[in-house]
Motif scaffolding. Structure first.
Motif, PDB file in Angstrom:
ATOM      1  N   GLU A   1     -39.982  61.508  46.307  1.00 49.44           N
ATOM      2  CA  GLU A   1     -40.583  62.681  46.944  1.00 49.44           C
ATOM      3  C   GLU A   1     -40.440  62.495  48.452  1.00 49.44           C
ATOM      4  O   GLU A   1     -40.638  61.395  48.962  1.00 49.44           O
ATOM      5  CB  GLU A   1     -42.077  62.813  46.595  1.00 49.44           C
ATOM      6  CG  GLU A   1     -42.396  62.898  45.125  1.00 49.44           C
ATOM      7  CD  GLU A   1     -41.962  64.207  44.467  1.00 49.44           C
ATOM      8  OE1 GLU A   1     -41.472  65.108  45.189  1.00 49.44           O
ATOM      9  OE2 GLU A   1     -42.095  64.307  43.235  1.00 49.44           O
TER      10      GLU A   1
ATOM     11  N   ALA B   1     -55.081  62.996  41.630  1.00 50.03           N
ATOM     12  CA  ALA B   1     -55.475  62.466  42.938  1.00 50.03           C
ATOM     13  C   ALA B   1     -54.278  62.262  43.863  1.00 50.03           C
ATOM     14  O   ALA B   1     -54.424  62.208  45.078  1.00 50.03           O
ATOM     15  CB  ALA B   1     -56.230  61.152  42.761  1.00 50.03           C
ATOM     16  N   GLY B   2     -53.101  62.127  43.279  1.00 49.06           N
ATOM     17  CA  GLY B   2     -51.913  61.929  44.100  1.00 49.06           C
ATOM     18  C   GLY B   2     -51.325  60.529  43.986  1.00 49.06           C
ATOM     19  O   GLY B   2     -50.472  60.139  44.786  1.00 49.06           O
TER      20      GLY B   2
HETATM   21  N1  LIG Z   1     -43.156  68.349  41.723  1.00 44.04           N
HETATM   22  C1  LIG Z   1     -44.368  68.897  41.982  1.00 44.04           C
HETATM   23  N2  LIG Z   1     -44.469  70.187  42.351  1.00 44.04           N
HETATM   24  C2  LIG Z   1     -45.667  70.740  42.613  1.00 44.04           C
HETATM   25  N3  LIG Z   1     -46.829  70.099  42.532  1.00 44.04           N
HETATM   26  C3  LIG Z   1     -46.810  68.808  42.162  1.00 44.04           C
HETATM   27  C4  LIG Z   1     -45.585  68.143  41.860  1.00 44.04           C
HETATM   28  N4  LIG Z   1     -45.851  66.865  41.522  1.00 44.04           N
HETATM   29  C5  LIG Z   1     -47.197  66.751  41.612  1.00 44.04           C
HETATM   30  N5  LIG Z   1     -47.767  67.902  41.982  1.00 44.04           N
HETATM   31  C6  LIG Z   1     -49.222  68.121  42.203  1.00 44.04           C
HETATM   32  O1  LIG Z   1     -49.677  67.120  43.037  1.00 44.04           O
HETATM   33  C7  LIG Z   1     -50.981  66.694  42.664  1.00 44.04           C
HETATM   34  C8  LIG Z   1     -51.002  65.197  42.524  1.00 44.04           C
HETATM   35  O2  LIG Z   1     -50.181  64.848  41.414  1.00 44.04           O
HETATM   36  P1  LIG Z   1     -49.901  63.355  40.996  1.00 44.04           P
HETATM   37  O3  LIG Z   1     -48.983  63.410  39.839  1.00 44.04           O
HETATM   38  O4  LIG Z   1     -49.466  62.578  42.175  1.00 44.04           O
HETATM   39  O5  LIG Z   1     -51.329  62.877  40.554  1.00 44.04           O
HETATM   40  P2  LIG Z   1     -51.730  61.547  39.819  1.00 44.04           P
HETATM   41  O6  LIG Z   1     -52.826  60.930  40.614  1.00 44.04           O
HETATM   42  O7  LIG Z   1     -50.548  60.715  39.553  1.00 44.04           O
HETATM   43  O8  LIG Z   1     -52.351  62.092  38.462  1.00 44.04           O
HETATM   44  P3  LIG Z   1     -52.209  61.525  36.968  1.00 44.04           P
HETATM   45  O9  LIG Z   1     -53.245  60.464  36.810  1.00 44.04           O
HETATM   46  O10 LIG Z   1     -52.520  62.716  36.116  1.00 44.04           O
HETATM   47  O11 LIG Z   1     -50.834  61.027  36.792  1.00 44.04           O
HETATM   48  C9  LIG Z   1     -51.333  67.454  41.404  1.00 44.04           C
HETATM   49  O12 LIG Z   1     -52.191  68.505  41.754  1.00 44.04           O
HETATM   50  C10 LIG Z   1     -50.005  67.973  40.925  1.00 44.04           C
HETATM   51  O13 LIG Z   1     -50.183  69.209  40.310  1.00 44.04           O
END
Ligand SMILES: Nc1ncnc2c1ncn2[C@@H]1O[C@H](COP(=O)(O)OP(=O)(O)OP(=O)(O)O)[C@@H](O)[C@H]1O
Ligand SMILES: [Mg+2]
Lengths: 241, 251
Positions: free
Chosen positions: B60, B47-48
Motif C-alpha cells: 500500500e 483498526a488498520g
Molecule cells: N484496498 C482497500 N480499499 C479501501 N479500503 C480499505 C482497503 N483496505 C483496507 N481498507 C479499509 O481500511 C480499514 C483498515 O483495514 P485493515 O485491513 O488494515 O484493518 P485490520 O486492522 O487489519 O483489520 P482485521 O483485523 O479485520 O484484519 C478498514 O476500514 C478497511 O475497510
C-alpha cells in the motif's frame, strides 16, 4: 452415385482442401494470438487512451458480422495493394478472432488471485517477472479450455472465406455441388470433414489441458541433489544476519 | 531480544497517514522496529493493522509520512521497491503459495529471479529451510496436496529463502483449523528465538506473551498503547486498549 461413391471419389479433393482450411486457420490464429495479447494488454492498461482504443476495437469487431469484416478487409485492401485471397482471408479471420481472444486473455488474467500477485511482488519480483512467472502461467491454465473453444469456432468460421474466392474446404463443396447438382450430399460430406477436424482439435486441447493441470504430481526437479528426504529437523536454526 | 533496543531501527515509520479515497485508515502512526526485535501488533478489526504492515513493504502506498527500511527511504520506483521488498519477508493469512509450482519451486523462484542464485544453490537453500520448518519430505509436492498448516510453513520458508532483514506476518494462523495453529506458531517462535526481526499481526495472545518483545495496540487508525506484553496485555492504560482487551477476554 451413392454418397459412399462420391466420398471415395472426392476424398483427395477434400483432403487437399482440408489442408488449405487448416493452414488458413492456423495462420489466422497465430496472428490473432499476438494481436489479442496486445489488445488485452491495452484493455488492462492504466493509460486511458490505450484502454479506450482496445475497448473500441473489441466492441467494433464483436458488433459486426464476420462476413462483413471479410468483405470490407478484402475489398478495402485490394484498393491499395493486390492481395491474394488467402492472406486477405487470414487477416480478416485474425482481426476477428483477436477481439475474442483478447477478452479471453483479459478474463484469464483477472481470474488470477490478487494475493498471488502480491506474494510474488513481496518477494521482490518485478512487474514483468511476476507477469511471466505467476500471472501468465496461471492465466493460461484457466484460459486454455475457452481458448480451445475459440479455435474450434475459428476453424468453422474460416468457411466464410470461401466468399472471397478462397478454395478451401467449404468452397470445394460449393464447387462440387454446382457440378453434380447434389447439394445435400456435398454439404453433408464437407460437414464430415469439419467434424473430423474439430474432433481432433478437441482431443489435442484436452491433452494439453491435462498436462498443464498436473497439480499434486511432482515434475521436473531442477538438477542437483534431489535427495527427497532431507528430514533433518535442525532444531535450532541459524539466526538472521 | 530483551532490554533496550540498540542501534538503528530496521524499520522506521514517521507520521504515517494512509487514506483510501476519503476514508482515513492510518492517522499519524509512528513505529520503529529494531534489529532482532519481535513486535506484535494487536487491535480490533478495521483498526488498520494489515494496512500498516502492507505499507512497510509498499503493497500500500502511504498518503504522507516517511518510511525507512534497512536505512533506505522507501520509494515506489520499480527497481527501488523491488530491492527493498527482497529484504522484507511477508507471510499472508491466506498463504498465497503459487499453485502451479511445487513446494521447492515456490521457494526457488525469487531466489533465482531476484537474487540470481543458481538452481543448485536455490534448491539446496529450499531443502535446508524445508527441513527447518519440518517439511523436508515435501519438496516435490504441490501446494494443493498440503494442509493449511503445512502450506503456511512453506510460505514462511519461501520468505526466509530471501534472507530477509525483517519478516512481516499478517494473521498467519487466522485461516487455519485450530489443531494446525500450533505447528505454525512453533516455527515462528523458533524464528524469534533465533533472532529474526519480526512484525506480527495476530490474535494469538499466547504467542504475544511468549514471543513478543513489544506489543503494539492499534485502535481507530492509531497506535493507542505500546510496551512489553505485560504492560499492554495486563495493565492497559488507554480506554481503547482496556475496551479491546475486555472484549478479547469475553470471547
Ligand atoms: N484496498 C482497500 N480499499 C479501501 N479500503 C480499505 C482497503 N483496505 C483496507 N481498507 C479499509 O481500511 C480499514 C483498515 O483495514 P485493515 O485491513 O488494515 O484493518 P485490520 O486492522 O487489519 O483489520 P482485521 O483485523 O479485520 O484484519 C478498514 O476500514 C478497511 O475497510
Ligand atoms: Mg487485517
Amino acid at each position: 452415385m451413392t454418397f459412399f461413391d462420391y466420398f471415395v471419389e472426392y476424398a483427395p479433393l477434400f483432403i487437399e482442401a482440408s489442408w488449405v482450411t487448416l493452414r488458413l486457420t492456423a495462420v489466422a490464429l497465430v496472428i490473432a494470438m499476438v494481436l489479442g495479447g496486445v489488445i488485452a494488454w491495452m484493455v488492462m492498461s492504466r493509460f486511458g487512451p490505450l484502454r479506450w482504443l482496445g475497448t473500441a476495437y473489441i466492441g467494433l469487431i464483436r458488433g459486426t458480422p464476420l462476413i462483413a469484416q471479410i468483405f470490407v478487409l478484402y475489398f478495402g485492401i485490394s484498393e491499395i495493394v493486390k492481395m491474394p485471397a488467402f492472406w486477405a482471408g487470414a487477416l480478416a479471420l485474425a482481426a476477428h478472432n483477436s477481439a475474442y481472444i483478447a477478452e479471453i486473455f483479459r478474463s484469464g488474467f483477472q481470474a488470477v488471485p490478487k494475493g498471488l500477485v502480491e506474494a510474488s511482488r513481496s518477494l521482490g519480483m518485478g512487474r514483468r517477472k511476476t507477469l511471466r512467472r505467476v500471472q501468465a502461467p496461471l492465466a493460461l491454465r484457466t484460459t486454455l479450455p475457452v481458448l480451445g473453444n475459440q479455435y474450434i469456432i475459428a476453424v468453422k468460421d474460416s468457411s466464410l472465406v470461401s466468399f472471397i474466392g478462397m478454395t478451401e474446404l467449404f468452397q470445394t463443396s460449393r464447387n462440387l455441388q454446382a457440378q453434380n447438382y447434389e447439394p445435400l450430399q456435398m454439404y453433408l460430406m464437407v460437414s464430415i470433414y469439419y467434424l473430423a477436424i474439430v474432433l481432433v482439435l478437441t482431443f489435442v486441447v484436452n491433452r494439453l489441458e491435462h498436462s498443464l493441470s498436473k497439480h499434486r504430481r511432482p515434475v521436473d526437479t531442477p538438477s542437483g541433489g534431489s535427495d527427497r528426504g532431507s528430514l533433518v529437523e535442525s532444531g535450532k536454526s541459524e539466526g538472521a544476519e | 531480544m530483551t532490554g533496550t533496543p540498540q542501534g538503528q531501527p530496521l524499520v522506521s515509520m514517521r507520521n504515517i497517514v494512509k487514506t483510501f479515497g476519503d476514508n482515513v485508515v492510518l492517522d499519524g502512526v509512528d513505529l520503529d522496529v529494531y534489529p532482532g526485535e519481535v513486535v506484535v501488533l494487536i487491535g480490533p478489526s478495521g483498526a488498520g493493522k494489515s494496512t500498516l504492515l502492507r505499507c512497510i513493504n509498499g503493497l500500500e502506498r502511504i498518503s504522507s509520512g516517511t518510511i525507512e527500511v534497512d536505512g533506505q527511504q522507501l520509494s515506489y520506483q520499480e527497481s527501488a521497491i523491488n530491492r527493498i521488498r527482497s529484504r522484507i519477508g511477508m507471510v499472508f493469512q491466506s498463504f498465497n503459495l503459487f499453485p502451479h509450482m511445487t513446494v521447492a519451486q515456490n521457494i526457488m523462484m525469487a531466489q533465482r529471479d531476484v537474487l540470481g542464485r543458481s538452481a543448485n544453490e536455490a534448491r539446496q537453500r529450499a531443502e535446508d529451510l524445508l527441513g527447518r520448518v519440518g517439511l523436508g519430505e515435501k519438496a516435490d509436492a504441490y501446494p494443493d496436496s498440503l494442509s493449511g498448516g503445512q502450506q503456511q510453513r512453506v510460505a514462511i520458508a519461501r520468505a526466509l529463502a530471501m534472507d530477509p532483514a525483517v519478516m512481516l506476518f499478517d494473521e498467519p494462523t487466522s485461516a487455519l483449523d485450530p489443531e494446525l495453529v500450533g505447528e505454525v506458531l512453533h516455527v515462528m517462535r523458533e524464528l524469534a528465538d533465533a533472532g529474526m526481526t519480526m512484525v506480527v499481526v495476530t490474535h494469538e495472545m499466547r504467542f504475544a506473551r511468549r514471543a513478543a518483545d513489544r506489543v503494539v495496540l492499534m485502535a481507530d487508525k492509531q497506535i493507542v498503547e505500546e510496551g512489553t506484553p505485560e504492560q499492554v496485555l495486563d495493565n492497559p492504560t488507554s480506554e481503547r486498549g482496556q475496551a479491546f482487551l475486555r472484549q478479547l477476554s469475553e470471547e
